[in-house]
Write a protein that holds these residues in place. Sequence first.
Motif, PDB file in Angstrom:
ATOM      1  N   SER A  87       0.832  -1.196   0.000  1.00  0.00           N
ATOM      2  CA  SER A  87       0.000   0.000   0.000  1.00  0.00           C
ATOM      3  C   SER A  87       0.868   1.247   0.000  1.00  0.00           C
ATOM      4  O   SER A  87       1.899   1.308   0.661  1.00  0.00           O
ATOM      5  CB  SER A  87      -0.904   0.009   1.237  1.00  0.00           C
ATOM      6  OG  SER A  87      -1.575   1.246   1.353  1.00  0.00           O
ATOM      7  N   LEU A 107      -0.357   4.047   1.096  1.00  0.00           N
ATOM      8  CA  LEU A 107      -0.901   4.919   2.134  1.00  0.00           C
ATOM      9  C   LEU A 107      -0.094   4.769   3.413  1.00  0.00           C
ATOM     10  O   LEU A 107       0.036   3.676   3.965  1.00  0.00           O
ATOM     11  CB  LEU A 107      -2.368   4.573   2.394  1.00  0.00           C
ATOM     12  CG  LEU A 107      -3.103   5.472   3.400  1.00  0.00           C
ATOM     13  CD1 LEU A 107      -3.162   6.905   2.888  1.00  0.00           C
ATOM     14  CD2 LEU A 107      -4.503   4.925   3.668  1.00  0.00           C
ATOM     15  N   ARG A 160       0.226   9.537  -1.454  1.00  0.00           N
ATOM     16  CA  ARG A 160       0.361   8.078  -1.508  1.00  0.00           C
ATOM     17  C   ARG A 160       1.660   7.750  -2.230  1.00  0.00           C
ATOM     18  O   ARG A 160       1.958   8.314  -3.286  1.00  0.00           O
ATOM     19  CB  ARG A 160      -0.829   7.460  -2.249  1.00  0.00           C
ATOM     20  CG  ARG A 160      -2.136   7.534  -1.476  1.00  0.00           C
ATOM     21  CD  ARG A 160      -3.276   6.978  -2.298  1.00  0.00           C
ATOM     22  NE  ARG A 160      -4.545   7.060  -1.578  1.00  0.00           N
ATOM     23  CZ  ARG A 160      -5.040   6.098  -0.813  1.00  0.00           C
ATOM     24  NH1 ARG A 160      -4.390   4.946  -0.693  1.00  0.00           N
ATOM     25  NH2 ARG A 160      -6.191   6.252  -0.181  1.00  0.00           N
ATOM     26  N   SER A 183       4.102   6.130  -4.571  1.00  0.00           N
ATOM     27  CA  SER A 183       3.952   5.427  -5.836  1.00  0.00           C
ATOM     28  C   SER A 183       5.240   5.534  -6.625  1.00  0.00           C
ATOM     29  O   SER A 183       5.980   6.527  -6.510  1.00  0.00           O
ATOM     30  CB  SER A 183       2.795   6.033  -6.650  1.00  0.00           C
ATOM     31  OG  SER A 183       2.752   5.493  -7.954  1.00  0.00           O
ATOM     32  N   ASP A 205      -4.921   9.363  -6.650  1.00  0.00           N
ATOM     33  CA  ASP A 205      -4.157   8.334  -7.350  1.00  0.00           C
ATOM     34  C   ASP A 205      -3.013   9.017  -8.101  1.00  0.00           C
ATOM     35  O   ASP A 205      -3.185   9.441  -9.248  1.00  0.00           O
ATOM     36  CB  ASP A 205      -5.053   7.567  -8.317  1.00  0.00           C
ATOM     37  CG  ASP A 205      -4.370   6.361  -8.941  1.00  0.00           C
ATOM     38  OD1 ASP A 205      -3.126   6.332  -8.962  1.00  0.00           O
ATOM     39  OD2 ASP A 205      -5.087   5.451  -9.425  1.00  0.00           O
TER      40      ASP A 205
END
Length: 541
Positions: free
Chosen positions: A287, A289, A300, A302, A324
């Motif tokens: 994840s 998060l 987040r 990524s 996102d």
Amino acid sequence: MVMPELRGWQAARKRLARLERSSRPRLGRVARSAQPRPTGAVRSARPWVARLTQATGHRPGRPRTWQYTAGAATAGLALAAGVVTAAGPWDSTGQRTAERDRAAALEHAGGADHGRDSDMSGGVAASAPRPAPSAAPVLIGLGGTGGTVEPAAGAPALAGVLDPLLENPALGTRRSAVVVDVTTGRQLYGKDGGDGLTPASTTKIATAVAALSALGPDHRFTTRAALEPDTGELVLVGGGDPTLTAREDARGAASLRTLADATATALAARGLHRVTLSYDTTLYAGSGLHPIGVNENLARVSALTADEARTDGSDHGPAPRADDPAADAARAFGRFLADHGVRTTAPGPSKATGRSQTLATVSSPPLSDVVERMLTNSDNDIAEALARQTAAAGGERPDFAGGARAVAARLERLGLPLAGTAFHDGSGLDRTDRLTANLLTALLRTAADPARPGLRPVLTGLPVAGFTGTLADRYAQDGAAGIVRAKTGTLTGVNTLAGTAVDRDGRLLAFAFLTEGTTDPQAAQSALDHTATALAACGCG
């Protein structure tokens, strides 16, 4: 119309520039003639600073820019002797750059404060500072750092200075402090240095050392556009570059627009004007998060993100973030392709195959620059990216837990004291992190080791008191501006400070002050600043 106050600053800057040019021969003479303990250089600098004071027309009242510059200039003269010029990507004249930047933008402040009820606060400055300056004082006395850590003969005198300051009730219910002479390795002061306390953002010092050790200062993170020859799918492959930008002014960062320009050219050469657009984030796992949940201090995590997924146009500090980040970056990439007449589908997640053909790439600045930016601005997004990159380099799963394990493993390989420590993230936002003052000072001393020049950005990236990053608006009314360089840490009830200071005798000292149970963050911050200032002014050795 130029306001009189601004005209005064402009005139002062011109005088400072002329004085800087005229002082270069003096600096050379000091460098050639100064002794190992350059107190005489300090004395010889005082008339020079007095002339600087007279030239700028100081009036009592609000601190002026010359006060910051004079303090740093005095230190520069005093420390000219013994400065070690180490090979690396840092700028040995960066202190002057910082001083001029300060004169040009007095209200400029950078970085993030993660305190208050939601573990975040602070505004967003108009623009981020440039990569941290590399002042010559950082490199003073870095020769001969071998030897064991042992109490110095001057320790009682230093204790007499620091003990009362660390007993300040504003510093909460738990305190830990260590001061080490960087050159000799001797511990000059210690107060519960082995106790593990919540480090907040001083965790980033550990993350920086681990990442540089694992990857090297010249490492770059690459984002690429890959075409699947069988399907015509165009995959935007994230390389974990936390500096990737979709904005017009890339300022040295890798640009999605540049990537799209080159990709469109490559597609046109193949006669392709319409593609299925996808994005690949499989470099990272788990994840994205953070355990603290949705928070404006961190997007987040990524492997593909542009502008740290900020939605308000800011470039550092707390900000609203896209839900996102990868999809948001891919949509921007698609818009840039459309500018070249390339039609794309709405992007979705995918994974580039081994048969894919790389059409174009863009790469981040070198890791040395990225580390400096992380430390100067206390950038949580960069910190978490570097923890994952360290995990990937060390064969760990590149998620929060794997990044924490990889950072600890790297520090262990460097022989650093890990007793009492616990890592759970790379940024220090996790309140279950535990670091010791012993470890923080050991990290700083290791970064100063002449045998490890690749770690030097850990020192040059530290915010400069009164000039850059999270210290830009601190130390405004004392003599430590430009002399103390330190990483700040703030969470609700937690205030920390770790960095370097040049004392009155010209020694480079590494220090770490950690406190818990604070109730007034501003009072605690002021108390820590006062302690660091007293350390720089002491000469207790």
